[in-house]
Write an enzyme that holds these catalytic residues in place. Structure first.
Site, PDB file in Angstrom:
ATOM      1  NE  ARG A  68      38.508  41.598  41.377  1.00  0.00           N
ATOM      2  CZ  ARG A  68      38.569  42.804  40.830  1.00  0.00           C
ATOM      3  NH1 ARG A  68      38.577  42.932  39.522  1.00  0.00           N
ATOM      4  NH2 ARG A  68      38.604  43.869  41.577  1.00  0.00           N
ATOM      5  CD  GLU A 105      35.427  48.737  47.854  1.00  0.00           C
ATOM      6  OE1 GLU A 105      36.073  48.373  46.871  1.00  0.00           O
ATOM      7  OE2 GLU A 105      35.540  48.155  48.951  1.00  0.00           O
TER       8      GLU A 105
END
Length: 181
Positions: A68, A105
């Site tokens: 991104r 994560e």
């Protein structure tokens, strides 16, 4: 010129959240709607450009993280008249590369950067969409260090403060949209 607070409001309104994506317990912040509107995308680039141009230390290179960070990093670099260097997932760049492993994560991965992309002593700003645990950004910082560059700042659209990602980064952090719950 639109006020920064107005730009932030427009950008925040464009974001969407998805619960339990890509895995249960994760709230995914979707920045893609920003890019559907040329006006909103331009506001994003303008706000980041103003921040970087107003900083006392000027960069030589903009580094963007896969994937991104690629959405706005090259456009920002172009607007600033600077080169753009991609940090990619392992196996995606040809030639000799530096490598850094990171834990995120929901898993771990490896980033690479071509060895000739950054010259020794060049000042670098690393850009990405969100800082969460800081693992991917720290890996990018490691790649810059391996090349002999100097990370002068990390720039993000938003930050997930509860994950404390800024604690693992070795340079100042700028977050355009502040923190998200």
């Amino acid at each position: 010129m639109t006020e920064l607070s107005e730009i932030q409001s427009v950008l925040k309104a464009a974001l969407r959240q998805y619960k339990d994506f890509p895995t249960p317990g994760v709230l995914f912040e979707d920045i893609m709607p920003i890019f559907r509107s040329p006006k909103t995308f331009q506001m994003l680039i303008d706000a980041l450009k103003i921040h970087i141009e107003s900083s006392k230390e000027k960069p030589d290179v903009i580094v963007g993280l896969d994937a991104r960070g690629f959405l706005f990093g090259p456009t920002l670099a172009l607007q600033l008249g600077l080169p753009f260097v991609p940090v990619r997932k392992k196996g995606k760049l040809p030639g000799e590369t530096y490598e850094a492993r990171y834990i995120k994560e929901y898993g771990e991965d490896d980033f690479v950067m071509q060895k000739d992309a950054i010259a020794k002593g060049q000042k670098v700003i690393i850009v990405d969409d969100i800082i969460a645990t800081g693992g991917s950004a720290a890996a990018a910082g490691s790649l810059v260090e391996q090349a002999g560059g100097i990370t002068i700042e990390y720039v993000f659209l938003l930050e997930l403060l509860f994950l404390k990602g800024r604690e693992v980064l070795k340079a100042p952090i700028y977050t355009l949209l502040g923190d998200q719950a």
